[in-house]
Design an enzyme around this catalytic site. Structure first.
Site, PDB file in Angstrom:
ATOM      1  N   SER A 280       2.364 -29.974  31.336  1.00 21.53           N
ATOM      2  CA  SER A 280       2.609 -31.126  32.080  1.00 21.53           C
ATOM      3  C   SER A 280       1.651 -31.215  33.357  1.00 21.53           C
ATOM      4  CB  SER A 280       4.037 -30.711  32.625  1.00 21.53           C
ATOM      5  OG  SER A 280       3.790 -29.846  33.798  1.00 21.53           O
ATOM      6  N   LYS A 281       2.009 -32.144  34.172  1.00 19.31           N
ATOM      7  CA  LYS A 281       1.154 -32.241  35.136  1.00 19.31           C
ATOM      8  C   LYS A 281       0.770 -31.018  36.200  1.00 19.31           C
ATOM      9  CE  LYS A 281       2.182 -37.150  36.758  1.00 19.31           C
ATOM     10  NZ  LYS A 281       3.517 -37.260  37.251  1.00 19.31           N
ATOM     11  N   ARG A 282       1.777 -30.348  36.226  1.00 23.54           N
ATOM     12  CA  ARG A 282       1.773 -29.085  36.920  1.00 23.54           C
ATOM     13  C   ARG A 282       0.640 -28.266  36.548  1.00 23.54           C
ATOM     14  NH1 ARG A 282       5.067 -24.801  35.965  1.00 23.54           N
ATOM     15  NH2 ARG A 282       5.749 -25.838  34.019  1.00 23.54           N
ATOM     16  N   HIS A 283       0.287 -28.386  35.111  1.00 22.28           N
ATOM     17  CA  HIS A 283      -0.922 -27.476  34.675  1.00 22.28           C
ATOM     18  C   HIS A 283      -2.133 -28.180  34.673  1.00 22.28           C
ATOM     19  CE1 HIS A 283       2.711 -26.045  32.309  1.00 22.28           C
ATOM     20  NE2 HIS A 283       2.240 -25.058  32.944  1.00 22.28           N
ATOM     21  N   GLY A 284      -2.009 -29.453  35.636  1.00 23.15           N
ATOM     22  CA  GLY A 284      -3.424 -29.956  35.787  1.00 23.15           C
ATOM     23  C   GLY A 284      -3.783 -30.977  34.777  1.00 23.15           C
TER      24      GLY A 284
END
Ligand code: GLU
Length: 468
Positions: free
Chosen positions: A239-243
């Protein structure tokens, strides 16, 4: 199985195309290309509330940018409703489906009650034998066999089986006339003669339901290959959290499509120890047998490493053309491709992205002042003035602006001012580029040209406090 290989990529346009979707699209495309088959684009837009036309455009733009061109489509499920109805009628006529008028709220209450009892929340079959006619308020449910096992040989995961009693009577057409995902997909895959369904393994639980629908329709199912999902470094869903970003955001960050394709291809698939693959090689070597069962872990550094590689490999003329829009974004308006190509050729060994390259290119197009403070304090000192003055004199007098000429000139300046070459080069570098690190002077001075080089040396001398 159909004789021709036909794969499809079938995104729902409820968001941009992300890395996971691009991964699925790439594997379908490569498999089709490897077998000289057909790659189909199908837009699964039956969720009218969440589907948006601009996402369709964005998905297609992403695929085009990656070079994953489709041979057929885009087909839109929303434009195929009469076809789904026809198939619903077939199942109703054959007694393999039935109408259901259970109220959605009531169904939810029954679901909750089942959960509270510790039972599996499944449809209780209330309308199964009622023989209701199709009406404006009736949904249609598939009559799932209550015994037996549904299994398939997954092309990636091997044998997979589900007990039919685990699968309840799923709705195939909602009361508003819209088919549900599992049904529309089967009708599409049959009518589009899809030979291989290659998709994320989050769809595994849908496959037995789909297989039962094939069976009820008397159609031969395609082969299924469920790819492991991409995960973040912490092994949770990417997800976005992982860039992780949408595909077009990678384009805008100056990633080359070949780097992203190469990166995605190696996630979950391998060919010996090879890391770098041209598209031709990927097409030649790709096979489902070499797709692993373990999920690929997203690694931004590896993507950047591959991108650096492809920046070095891209011919300068092409790189120059690619660089122009990135220069524009840095506020450098130019349409001189030839100059951009020369500029790019001096920067492609260090830059990891086109954005970095455009930033590093600024001094070629704009005055390097204000100088980097530290670099100026260290190298643009009164002690450097004689070097800069002498260099200015030589450039004015027509020093040759070739690599050999400039190499000789730097040595000469060093000899004549009694310094080492690097002690001559650093003040010149800061004077010309504003920084202590840059491409080599012998490469960059010919691009700046004589006039600009002289002007910058004069400015540096003014900066030091020397009149020229
Ligand atoms: N529309 C589905 C998705 O976006 C595709 C599933 C399939 O390939 O069958 O996940």
């Amino acid at each position: 199985m159909a004789t021709q290989v036909r794969t499809r990529f079938s995104p729902s346009p409820t968001g941009a195309l992300h890395l996971g979707g691009a991964h699925t699209a790439l594997f379908n495309w490569l498999f089709a290309r490897h077998h000289g088959g057909v790659f189909i684009l199908r837009i699964e837009d039956t969720d009218m509330e969440r589907s948006q036309a601009h996402f369709v455009d964005e998905i297609m733009e992403s695929l085009r940018w990656l070079g994953l061109l489709w041979d057929e489509g885009p087909y839109f499920q929303s434009r195929r409703l009469p076809l789904y109805d026809e198939f619903v009628q077939r199942l109703l006529a054959g007694g393999q489906a039935y109408c259901c008028d259970c109220d959605p709220q009531e169904l939810e209450a029954r679901r909750q009650a089942a959960l509270a009892r510790g039972d599996k929340p499944r449809y209780d079959g209330r309308c199964r034998e009622r023989g209701l006619p199709l009406g404006p308020k009736t949904a249609v449910r598939f009559k799932t066999p209550q015994t037996g096992v549904t299994f398939w040989h997954d092309q990636i995961k091997g044998h997979i089986a589900f007990e039919n009693q685990e699968l309840d009577d799923l709705v195939i057409r909602r009361a508003d006339g819209i088919p549900t995902y599992n049904f529309a997909v089967v009708v599409d895959d049959i009518t589009m003669q899809v030979s291989h369904v290659i998709r994320g393994d989050d769809h595994i639980s849908n496959t037995p339901r789909q297989l039962l629908i094939y069976q009820a329709l008397g159609a031969e199912p395609p082969l299924f290959a469920h790819m492991p999902l991409m995960l973040g470094k912490d092994r949770t869903k990417l997800s976005k959290r992982h860039g992780a970003l949408p595909v077009l955001a990678y384009r805008d960050r100056g990633i080359l499509p070949q780097a992203l394709n190469n990166y995605l291809a190696r996630l979950g698939w391998s060919h010996g120890d090879q890391e770098i693959f041209s598209m031709e090689e990927l097409i030649r070597y790709f096979s489902l047998e070499h797709v692993g069962k373990a999920p690929g872990i997203h690694d931004e550094d590896k993507l950047l490493w591959l991108n650096s590689h492809y920046l070095k490999e891209t011919p300068p003329a092409e790189l120059g053309r690619l660089l122009l829009p990135f220069l524009a974004r840095e506020g450098i308006a130019t349409d001189d491709v030839a100059k951009a190509a020369r500029v790019a050729a001096t920067l492609n060994k260090r830059a990891k992205t086109l954005v970095e390259m455009a930033q590093a290119a600024r001094f070629y197009y704009q005055d390097p002042r204000p100088y980097d403070e530290e670099a100026a304090a260290r190298y643009l000192t009164p002690a450097a003035a004689p070097v800069l003055s002498l260099a200015l004199e030589r450039f004015r007098a027509g020093a040759e602006l070739t690599e050999e000429g400039l190499t000789a000139l730097l040595k000469e300046l060093a000899r004549e001012t009694g310094r080492k070459v690097v002690e001559v080069a650093q003040p010149l570098r800061v004077a010309l580029t504003g920084r202590a690190a840059s491409p080599s002077l012998t490469e960059l001075i010919p691009i700046l040209g004589r006039e600009e080089t002289c002007r910058r040396l004069e400015n540096a001398l003014h900066f030091i406090g020397k009149d020229v």
